[in-house]
Each structure stands twice: as structure tokens, then as C-alpha cells.
Design a protein around this motif. Structure first.
Motif, PDB file in Angstrom:
ATOM      1  N   GLY A   1      10.577  10.861  -9.127  1.00  0.00           N
ATOM      2  CA  GLY A   1       9.975  12.146  -8.807  1.00  0.00           C
ATOM      3  C   GLY A   1      10.924  13.307  -9.035  1.00  0.00           C
ATOM      4  N   VAL A   2      12.171  13.171  -8.589  1.00  0.00           N
ATOM      5  CA  VAL A   2      13.156  14.241  -8.779  1.00  0.00           C
ATOM      6  C   VAL A   2      13.420  14.466 -10.264  1.00  0.00           C
ATOM      7  N   ILE A   3      13.541  13.373 -11.018  1.00  0.00           N
ATOM      8  CA  ILE A   3      13.722  13.500 -12.466  1.00  0.00           C
ATOM      9  C   ILE A   3      12.518  14.204 -13.086  1.00  0.00           C
ATOM     10  N   GLY A   4      11.320  13.878 -12.586  1.00  0.00           N
ATOM     11  CA  GLY A   4      10.117  14.536 -13.084  1.00  0.00           C
ATOM     12  C   GLY A   4      10.113  16.030 -12.838  1.00  0.00           C
ATOM     13  N   ILE A   5      10.743  16.464 -11.759  1.00  0.00           N
ATOM     14  CA  ILE A   5      10.796  17.899 -11.452  1.00  0.00           C
ATOM     15  C   ILE A   5      11.783  18.617 -12.362  1.00  0.00           C
TER      16      ILE A   5
ATOM     17  N   LYS B   1       3.152  13.924 -14.092  1.00  0.00           N
ATOM     18  CA  LYS B   1       2.074  14.421 -14.945  1.00  0.00           C
ATOM     19  C   LYS B   1       1.974  15.942 -14.849  1.00  0.00           C
ATOM     20  N   PHE B   2       2.201  16.490 -13.665  1.00  0.00           N
ATOM     21  CA  PHE B   2       2.175  17.936 -13.460  1.00  0.00           C
ATOM     22  C   PHE B   2       3.164  18.637 -14.388  1.00  0.00           C
ATOM     23  N   ASN B   3       4.335  18.017 -14.589  1.00  0.00           N
ATOM     24  CA  ASN B   3       5.371  18.619 -15.426  1.00  0.00           C
ATOM     25  C   ASN B   3       5.402  18.038 -16.834  1.00  0.00           C
ATOM     26  N   ALA B   4       4.329  17.313 -17.209  1.00  0.00           N
ATOM     27  CA  ALA B   4       4.204  16.760 -18.563  1.00  0.00           C
ATOM     28  C   ALA B   4       5.415  15.912 -18.939  1.00  0.00           C
ATOM     29  N   CYS B   5       5.885  15.100 -18.007  1.00  0.00           N
ATOM     30  CA  CYS B   5       7.013  14.202 -18.258  1.00  0.00           C
ATOM     31  C   CYS B   5       6.524  12.927 -18.940  1.00  0.00           C
ATOM     32  N   PRO B   6       7.436  12.163 -19.559  1.00  0.00           N
ATOM     33  CA  PRO B   6       7.032  10.883 -20.168  1.00  0.00           C
ATOM     34  C   PRO B   6       6.331   9.979 -19.158  1.00  0.00           C
ATOM     35  N   ASP B   7       5.311   9.280 -19.631  1.00  0.00           N
ATOM     36  CA  ASP B   7       4.522   8.410 -18.761  1.00  0.00           C
ATOM     37  C   ASP B   7       5.370   7.213 -18.321  1.00  0.00           C
ATOM     38  N   ARG B   8       5.481   7.037 -17.022  1.00  0.00           N
ATOM     39  CA  ARG B   8       6.246   5.914 -16.473  1.00  0.00           C
ATOM     40  C   ARG B   8       5.369   5.037 -15.584  1.00  0.00           C
ATOM     41  N   ARG B   9       4.086   4.946 -15.931  1.00  0.00           N
ATOM     42  CA  ARG B   9       3.187   4.144 -15.101  1.00  0.00           C
ATOM     43  C   ARG B   9       3.596   2.667 -15.066  1.00  0.00           C
ATOM     44  N   GLY B  10       4.131   2.165 -16.183  1.00  0.00           N
ATOM     45  CA  GLY B  10       4.582   0.781 -16.201  1.00  0.00           C
ATOM     46  C   GLY B  10       5.702   0.539 -15.196  1.00  0.00           C
ATOM     47  N   MET B  11       6.653   1.457 -15.144  1.00  0.00           N
ATOM     48  CA  MET B  11       7.759   1.333 -14.195  1.00  0.00           C
ATOM     49  C   MET B  11       7.262   1.470 -12.759  1.00  0.00           C
ATOM     50  N   LEU B  12       6.353   2.407 -12.536  1.00  0.00           N
ATOM     51  CA  LEU B  12       5.800   2.593 -11.193  1.00  0.00           C
ATOM     52  C   LEU B  12       5.036   1.345 -10.753  1.00  0.00           C
TER      53      LEU B  12
ATOM     54  N   LEU C   1       0.828  -1.215   0.000  1.00  0.00           N
ATOM     55  CA  LEU C   1       0.000   0.000   0.000  1.00  0.00           C
ATOM     56  C   LEU C   1       0.855   1.255   0.000  1.00  0.00           C
ATOM     57  N   LEU C   2       1.927   1.232   0.786  1.00  0.00           N
ATOM     58  CA  LEU C   2       2.796   2.406   0.847  1.00  0.00           C
ATOM     59  C   LEU C   2       3.452   2.665  -0.502  1.00  0.00           C
ATOM     60  N   MET C   3       3.905   1.601  -1.169  1.00  0.00           N
ATOM     61  CA  MET C   3       4.501   1.770  -2.500  1.00  0.00           C
ATOM     62  C   MET C   3       3.466   2.280  -3.494  1.00  0.00           C
ATOM     63  N   ALA C   4       2.239   1.763  -3.419  1.00  0.00           N
ATOM     64  CA  ALA C   4       1.179   2.224  -4.322  1.00  0.00           C
ATOM     65  C   ALA C   4       0.877   3.700  -4.083  1.00  0.00           C
ATOM     66  N   ALA C   5       0.894   4.091  -2.808  1.00  0.00           N
ATOM     67  CA  ALA C   5       0.641   5.503  -2.483  1.00  0.00           C
ATOM     68  C   ALA C   5       1.722   6.399  -3.065  1.00  0.00           C
ATOM     69  N   PHE C   6       2.998   6.043  -2.860  1.00  0.00           N
ATOM     70  CA  PHE C   6       4.098   6.838  -3.402  1.00  0.00           C
ATOM     71  C   PHE C   6       4.065   6.843  -4.925  1.00  0.00           C
ATOM     72  N   ALA C   7       3.706   5.696  -5.518  1.00  0.00           N
ATOM     73  CA  ALA C   7       3.647   5.617  -6.978  1.00  0.00           C
ATOM     74  C   ALA C   7       2.600   6.583  -7.532  1.00  0.00           C
ATOM     75  N   HIS C   8       1.438   6.658  -6.883  1.00  0.00           N
ATOM     76  CA  HIS C   8       0.409   7.617  -7.296  1.00  0.00           C
ATOM     77  C   HIS C   8       0.949   9.045  -7.239  1.00  0.00           C
ATOM     78  N   GLN C   9       1.650   9.363  -6.173  1.00  0.00           N
ATOM     79  CA  GLN C   9       2.122  10.735  -5.992  1.00  0.00           C
ATOM     80  C   GLN C   9       3.240  11.083  -6.972  1.00  0.00           C
ATOM     81  N   MET C  10       4.136  10.135  -7.238  1.00  0.00           N
ATOM     82  CA  MET C  10       5.189  10.409  -8.212  1.00  0.00           C
ATOM     83  C   MET C  10       4.604  10.497  -9.626  1.00  0.00           C
ATOM     84  N   HIS C  11       3.569   9.714  -9.900  1.00  0.00           N
ATOM     85  CA  HIS C  11       2.891   9.838 -11.192  1.00  0.00           C
ATOM     86  C   HIS C  11       2.230  11.207 -11.317  1.00  0.00           C
ATOM     87  N   ALA C  12       1.623  11.674 -10.223  1.00  0.00           N
ATOM     88  CA  ALA C  12       1.018  13.014 -10.229  1.00  0.00           C
ATOM     89  C   ALA C  12       2.069  14.081 -10.472  1.00  0.00           C
ATOM     90  N   LEU C  13       3.220  13.943  -9.832  1.00  0.00           N
ATOM     91  CA  LEU C  13       4.292  14.923  -9.987  1.00  0.00           C
ATOM     92  C   LEU C  13       4.806  14.947 -11.418  1.00  0.00           C
TER      93      LEU C  13
END
Length: 389
Positions: free
Chosen positions: A137-141, A87-98, A73-85
């Protein structure tokens, strides 16, 4: 130091739940473009309280819940938040990796709990997964173009601190399976203090980022014509005066084009106002194909546009205007299956002793445009030719 990890986890669960519920309600006030990323972040935030409660009940509930479910659950929570981050910066979709990191946590903690029981192995696995999520997340920023806001830097620092803690935790992973994840040690105190504070601090930083983005979007929209997306008249006055001042200071030429769609009222009368809107958009699209990146386009009236051309004299402006008129005259736009011709009249002028500021130049170029309209439309008239008559 008396640091009770289960109590800290219960407190973190309560704070995260309250903050997540409040922000879920507040997110409805943001525009749809931001709501999607905010909802992703809040969804991740609301997954964390259950994980924290399971950690707090480590010695009172089955390992399936307190180890496998809690970590997953904790990993899923962080994955959602890093995906949001990202997506906020229009970065390549990494949902598969997450998703892969979440599944790896699920499978790994399951195996290391019942097949090859090892607390050290689980600690390394979960720490590596958190490190990888933080890195994404840092790369996404920092991978997106443009300048970073202070809240983005703050969130990157928070993620960086977490990554550093995870690296230390990997190096110091416990070797005894008799130890519990909630057994106190100085490192465990740091880990769970960070886990308690990070959700709230990161969420504050993320919402500050959203606030900055919203303010920037509102400021940008205030500068633009809502239909065509080019600058509005107020913005033209500001940017045009600056451009003229810069040109005079550097002793470089600057020209203006005043462009008006011919028989625009007839287009509206014959085909409706939707056709008129399409005509305006079609004109802007064709202008953008002919102009340079540094040229300014503004809609100053119903069907009238002004183009600012830094570094161009009147001869160059007239040549460009003729090319624009010709290219537009060769084109049509479609409405209800009918191809409607598009024609324009253009006035062209440049900085001169008689038009030495933006307002005077605008007036002179407007006079040239009106002369083009009176002369039969679908033509270009320059200010110098007008003054010579």
C-alpha cells in the motif's frame, strides 16, 4: 489497565459495518472512474466485521472459524483495500501477490492450528502478511508520478504505524501455545486498539483522497474542450496572458498560430456532424505530433484553434505553420469507409510593438487567418506580411 479485547473487537465490527454500509451507498454519487476503486475499498471494509466478530468469540466458537477463517478474512479484506489503493494511483497490478498472501495465511494458520499447533508461529505469519500488505500500500502511494495529497500522506502514516506494530509483534511473538490471542497484554492492547481504529481512520483518509481527486478532475475538465481534450477559450485567455507576460519579462519571443479547418461546414453537410467531430479530433492529433510539450493548444470556436508558441518568433512560427499545413494537407480521415481530405488555413503572428499584449496579438493573428481564408484557403499568412500590404 482493564482492556477487554473481545469487547473492542465487537465495537470495531459494529463501526466497520456501519461505515462500510454508509459508504457503499455514498459511492454511487462518484464518477465511474472512482466508483471502481471505492467499491473495492468498501468491499474490503465489509469483510472485516465478520473477522472481528470471530476474534471476539475466540473461546466460544471452533478454531476453524476463530483462527483460520478470521485471519483469512482479515487478510482478504486488507488485500482488497491495498488493491483499491494501488488501482487509485494506477500502479502495476499486484493481485497475484495479494492473493498469494491471503492463500498463505489460510494454509499457514490451518497447519499451525492442527498439524503443528503454535500461537507464536501464527502470530508471526499473520503479522508478516499484514506488514507485506501495508508495504504494498505504501509503495502504491509513493511510486506513482505527481505530487501526493495530504490524505495520501495520512494514509501512508497509518499504514506505517501498523507495519511498525507488526514488526514489534513479530519480535515479541508468544512462545506458549496455552496463551490466547485475546489474552490481554500491553502489546495486545496496542494491536487491537489499532485494529479497532484503523478501518475507520484509513477509510476517512481514502475518501478524502477520492474527494481531492474528484475536485482535481473537475477543475481539469473545466479547463478543457470536452470533444478534443485541448484547452478551451477561457483557459487560453488565462494561460495566454501569463505566457505573454512571462515572455515580455524575460525578453523572449512568443508567437501565436490561429488555425481554421477549410470548408468545415461542407464536411458536416456531406457526411454529418459525426464527421465534423472526427475532423476536429484528427486535426488535434496532427497538431500534437508537430508541437512541443510546452506549446499550448486551444479550441476557441467551432473549427478554430489557437496555438501559443513560447520562445518562437514570427519567422519560426510561419515555418512551423507551413509544415503543419503541409502535413495536414497530405492526410485524410475516414468516415463510413470514405477518406475525407483535411485542409487548414493559418494565421501566424508574434509579439511586436504593435501587438504587445495577448489580446492585441490574438486580434492581429485572427486578421492574418481571415486573410488566408479570403486568399483562397489552405495557406499561411503572417501578421507582418499582412501589415506590409
Amino acid at each position: 489497565m482493564n482492556f477487554d479485547i473481545p469487547t473492542a473487537m465487537q465495537l470495531a465490527a459494529t463501526m466497520t459495518l456501519v461505515v462500510g454500509a454508509g459508504l457503499a451507498f455514498a459511492a454511487s454519487g462518484y464518477p465511474p472512474s472512482l466508483q471502481r476503486t471505492i467499491n473495492l475499498w468498501v468491499r474490503g471494509l465489509l469483510l472485516q466485521p465478520a473477522a472481528f466478530v470471530m476474534y471476539a468469540l475466540r473461546d466460544h466458537i471452533p478454531d476453524l472459524l476463530s483462527i483460520v477463517a478470521a485471519n483469512t478474512l482479515l487478510m482478504a479484506a486488507f488485500a482488497h483495500q491495498m488493491h483499491a489503493l494501488r488501482k487509485f494511483n494506477a500502479c502495476p497490478d499486484r493481485r497475484g501477490m495479494l492473493a498469494m498472501l491471503v492463500v498463505t495465511t489460510l494454509v499457514g494458520t490451518t497447519l499451525m492450528t492442527w498439524v503443528w499447533p503454535t500461537l507464536g508461529g501464527r502470530t508471526v505469519l499473520v503479522s508478516l502478511a499484514i506488514f507485506a500488505l501495508g508495504l504494498l500500500g505504501v509503495i502504491g502511494i509513493y511510486s506513482s508520478r505527481g505530487t501526493r495529497s495530504r490524505p495520501e500522506h495520512l494514509l501512508a502514516v497509518l499504514l506505517g504505524i501498523g507495519m511498525a506494530i507488526m514488526l514489534v509483534r513479530i519480535v515479541s511473538a508468544p512462545t506458549s501455545s496455552a496463551l490466547s490471542v485475546v489474552t490481554y497484554s500491553p502489546l495486545q492492547g496496542v494491536v487491537f486498539t489499532y485494529a479497532s481504529l484503523m478501518p475507520v481512520l484509513a477509510t476517512v483518509a481514502f475518501f478524502l483522497m477520492c474527494g481531492d481527486r474528484l475536485n482535481a478532475d473537475l477543475a481539469r475538465l473545466a479547463m478543457l474542450d470536452p470533444l478534443t481534450g485541448v484547452y478551451n477559450r477561457r483557459t487560453l485567455d488565462d494561460l495566454g496572458r501569463r505566457a505573454v507576460a512571462d515572455a515580455r519579462r524575460a525578453q523572449r519571443p512568443l508567437a501565436l498560430l490561429a488555425i481554421d479547418i477549410d470548408h468545415f461546414k461542407q464536411i458536416n453537410d456531406d457526411f454529418g456532424h459525426e464527421a465534423g467531430d472526427l475532423a476536429l479530433k484528427a486535426l488535434v492529433e496532427r497538431l500534437q505530433l508537430e508541437l512541443r510539450a510546452g506549446d499550448l493548444i486551444s479550441r476557441v470556436g467551432g473549427e478554430e484553434f489557437v496555438v501559443v508558441l513560447p520562445g518562437v518568433d514570427e519567422t519560426g512560427a510561419r515555418s512551423l505553420a507551413e509544415r503543419i499545413r503541409s502535413r495536414i494537407g497530405e492526410s485524410t480521415f475516414a468516415i463510413d469507409g470514405a477518406h475525407v481530405p483535411l485542409r487548414v488555413s493559418i494565421g501566424a503572428g508574434a509579439i511586436s510593438p504593435a501587438a504587445d499584449d495577448f489580446d492585441n496579438l490574438r486580434q492581429a493573428t485572427d486578421r492574418a487567418l481571415y486573410a488566408a481564408k479570403r486568399g483562397g484557403r489552405n495557406r499561411v499568412v503572417s501578421v507582418s506580411a499582412l501589415d506590409a500590404t
